[in-house]
Design a protein around this motif. Structure first.
Motif, PDB file in Angstrom:
ATOM      1  N   PRO A   8       0.831  -1.212   0.000  1.00  0.00           N
ATOM      2  CA  PRO A   8       0.000   0.000   0.000  1.00  0.00           C
ATOM      3  C   PRO A   8       0.861   1.255   0.000  1.00  0.00           C
ATOM      4  O   PRO A   8       2.007   1.239   0.449  1.00  0.00           O
ATOM      5  CB  PRO A   8      -0.771  -0.110   1.321  1.00  0.00           C
ATOM      6  N   PRO A   9       0.322   2.373  -0.511  1.00  0.00           N
ATOM      7  CA  PRO A   9       1.060   3.636  -0.439  1.00  0.00           C
ATOM      8  C   PRO A   9       1.284   4.040   1.021  1.00  0.00           C
ATOM      9  O   PRO A   9       0.575   3.589   1.911  1.00  0.00           O
ATOM     10  CB  PRO A   9       0.153   4.642  -1.137  1.00  0.00           C
ATOM     11  N   ARG A  10       2.274   4.857   1.236  1.00  0.00           N
ATOM     12  CA  ARG A  10       2.619   5.301   2.593  1.00  0.00           C
ATOM     13  C   ARG A  10       1.656   6.358   3.120  1.00  0.00           C
ATOM     14  O   ARG A  10       1.165   7.182   2.372  1.00  0.00           O
ATOM     15  CB  ARG A  10       4.029   5.888   2.603  1.00  0.00           C
ATOM     16  N   VAL A  47       7.702   7.325  -3.127  1.00  0.00           N
ATOM     17  CA  VAL A  47       7.304   6.821  -4.436  1.00  0.00           C
ATOM     18  C   VAL A  47       6.620   5.477  -4.203  1.00  0.00           C
ATOM     19  O   VAL A  47       7.288   4.455  -4.024  1.00  0.00           O
ATOM     20  CB  VAL A  47       8.525   6.665  -5.371  1.00  0.00           C
ATOM     21  N   GLY A  48       5.298   5.502  -4.146  1.00  0.00           N
ATOM     22  CA  GLY A  48       4.553   4.295  -3.790  1.00  0.00           C
ATOM     23  C   GLY A  48       4.888   3.897  -2.373  1.00  0.00           C
ATOM     24  O   GLY A  48       4.695   4.667  -1.440  1.00  0.00           O
ATOM     25  N   ALA A  49       5.441   2.713  -2.197  1.00  0.00           N
ATOM     26  CA  ALA A  49       5.820   2.231  -0.870  1.00  0.00           C
ATOM     27  C   ALA A  49       7.294   2.466  -0.564  1.00  0.00           C
ATOM     28  O   ALA A  49       7.775   2.105   0.497  1.00  0.00           O
ATOM     29  CB  ALA A  49       5.509   0.736  -0.764  1.00  0.00           C
ATOM     30  N   VAL A  50       8.026   3.094  -1.479  1.00  0.00           N
ATOM     31  CA  VAL A  50       9.476   3.254  -1.340  1.00  0.00           C
ATOM     32  C   VAL A  50       9.837   4.682  -0.950  1.00  0.00           C
ATOM     33  O   VAL A  50       9.272   5.645  -1.468  1.00  0.00           O
ATOM     34  CB  VAL A  50      10.173   2.883  -2.674  1.00  0.00           C
ATOM     35  N   PHE A  51      10.791   4.800  -0.020  1.00  0.00           N
ATOM     36  CA  PHE A  51      11.366   6.097   0.342  1.00  0.00           C
ATOM     37  C   PHE A  51      12.653   6.261  -0.459  1.00  0.00           C
ATOM     38  O   PHE A  51      13.570   5.440  -0.347  1.00  0.00           O
ATOM     39  CB  PHE A  51      11.665   6.165   1.838  1.00  0.00           C
ATOM     40  N   VAL A  52      12.716   7.295  -1.276  1.00  0.00           N
ATOM     41  CA  VAL A  52      13.901   7.588  -2.080  1.00  0.00           C
ATOM     42  C   VAL A  52      14.628   8.744  -1.394  1.00  0.00           C
ATOM     43  O   VAL A  52      14.079   9.834  -1.246  1.00  0.00           O
ATOM     44  CB  VAL A  52      13.528   7.970  -3.531  1.00  0.00           C
ATOM     45  N   VAL A  53      15.860   8.489  -0.966  1.00  0.00           N
ATOM     46  CA  VAL A  53      16.623   9.451  -0.168  1.00  0.00           C
ATOM     47  C   VAL A  53      17.578  10.230  -1.059  1.00  0.00           C
ATOM     48  O   VAL A  53      18.351   9.647  -1.825  1.00  0.00           O
ATOM     49  CB  VAL A  53      17.418   8.728   0.937  1.00  0.00           C
ATOM     50  N   LEU A  54      17.528  11.557  -0.925  1.00  0.00           N
ATOM     51  CA  LEU A  54      18.393  12.457  -1.689  1.00  0.00           C
ATOM     52  C   LEU A  54      19.212  13.290  -0.703  1.00  0.00           C
ATOM     53  O   LEU A  54      18.648  13.927   0.189  1.00  0.00           O
ATOM     54  CB  LEU A  54      17.547  13.384  -2.567  1.00  0.00           C
ATOM     55  N   ALA A  55      20.525  13.291  -0.852  1.00  0.00           N
ATOM     56  CA  ALA A  55      21.402  14.067   0.019  1.00  0.00           C
ATOM     57  C   ALA A  55      21.763  15.376  -0.667  1.00  0.00           C
ATOM     58  O   ALA A  55      22.113  15.395  -1.848  1.00  0.00           O
ATOM     59  CB  ALA A  55      22.674  13.282   0.340  1.00  0.00           C
ATOM     60  N   LEU A  69      12.382   0.777   2.298  1.00  0.00           N
ATOM     61  CA  LEU A  69      10.980   0.677   2.700  1.00  0.00           C
ATOM     62  C   LEU A  69      10.766   1.204   4.119  1.00  0.00           C
ATOM     63  O   LEU A  69       9.644   1.231   4.603  1.00  0.00           O
ATOM     64  CB  LEU A  69      10.510  -0.788   2.617  1.00  0.00           C
ATOM     65  N   ASP A  70      11.850   1.635   4.779  1.00  0.00           N
ATOM     66  CA  ASP A  70      11.790   2.060   6.181  1.00  0.00           C
ATOM     67  C   ASP A  70      12.157   3.539   6.324  1.00  0.00           C
ATOM     68  O   ASP A  70      13.266   3.936   5.935  1.00  0.00           O
ATOM     69  CB  ASP A  70      12.746   1.190   7.007  1.00  0.00           C
ATOM     70  N   THR A  72      12.781   5.361   9.045  1.00  0.00           N
ATOM     71  CA  THR A  72      13.883   5.593   9.981  1.00  0.00           C
ATOM     72  C   THR A  72      15.227   5.356   9.295  1.00  0.00           C
ATOM     73  O   THR A  72      16.170   6.134   9.460  1.00  0.00           O
ATOM     74  CB  THR A  72      13.748   4.692  11.224  1.00  0.00           C
ATOM     75  N   THR A  73      15.318   4.312   8.505  1.00  0.00           N
ATOM     76  CA  THR A  73      16.541   4.032   7.748  1.00  0.00           C
ATOM     77  C   THR A  73      16.830   5.164   6.774  1.00  0.00           C
ATOM     78  O   THR A  73      17.976   5.580   6.605  1.00  0.00           O
ATOM     79  CB  THR A  73      16.411   2.693   6.995  1.00  0.00           C
ATOM     80  N   ALA A  74      15.795   5.686   6.149  1.00  0.00           N
ATOM     81  CA  ALA A  74      15.956   6.799   5.213  1.00  0.00           C
ATOM     82  C   ALA A  74      16.556   8.013   5.912  1.00  0.00           C
ATOM     83  O   ALA A  74      17.512   8.614   5.425  1.00  0.00           O
ATOM     84  CB  ALA A  74      14.614   7.150   4.579  1.00  0.00           C
ATOM     85  N   VAL A  75      16.007   8.376   7.052  1.00  0.00           N
ATOM     86  CA  VAL A  75      16.498   9.537   7.796  1.00  0.00           C
ATOM     87  C   VAL A  75      17.938   9.313   8.255  1.00  0.00           C
ATOM     88  O   VAL A  75      18.794  10.184   8.103  1.00  0.00           O
ATOM     89  CB  VAL A  75      15.586   9.861   8.993  1.00  0.00           C
ATOM     90  N   ARG A  76      18.210   8.145   8.787  1.00  0.00           N
ATOM     91  CA  ARG A  76      19.567   7.851   9.278  1.00  0.00           C
ATOM     92  C   ARG A  76      20.605   7.881   8.167  1.00  0.00           C
ATOM     93  O   ARG A  76      21.759   8.237   8.395  1.00  0.00           O
ATOM     94  CB  ARG A  76      19.593   6.492   9.970  1.00  0.00           C
TER      95      ARG A  76
END
Length: 88
Positions: A8-10, A47-55, A69-70, A72-76
């Motif tokens: 499902p979408p976030r 993007v859907g269920a995925v967090f795409v991280v850009l620095a 997909l997490d 917290t992992t994206a932020v860290r």
């Protein structure tokens, strides 16, 4: 394991605690800005269920560093070394 199309979408992530040195704010329907020490350190696109991280400090010049997909992992993944922040 279900395919990504079946996930499902976030839902929007809750804001970071007030005392967290790493903070995020939803700045668009599918985008978060991540800040540390008052400065922008990156962005997280949903993007859907995925967090795409850009620095990077500016979205138009930020570089993709991770897909996860997490949240917290994206932020860290873009947090400065040693920065502690609350889990979502």
């Amino acid at each position: 394991m279900p395919s990504l199309k079946e996930l499902p979408p976030r839902r929007p992530e809750p804001p970071a605690p007030e005392d967290s040195p790493v903070r995020w704010e939803r700045i668009d329907i599918d985008r978060y800005e991540v800040r540390a020490g008052g400065a922008t350190i990156g962005f997280i696109d949903v993007v859907g269920a995925v967090f795409v991280v850009l620095a990077g400090r500016r979205y138009d010049r930020a570089v993709e560093v991770l897909q996860t997909l997490d949240f917290t992992t994206a932020v860290r993944s873009i947090s400065p070394p040693g920065a502690e922040h609350a889990s979502t």
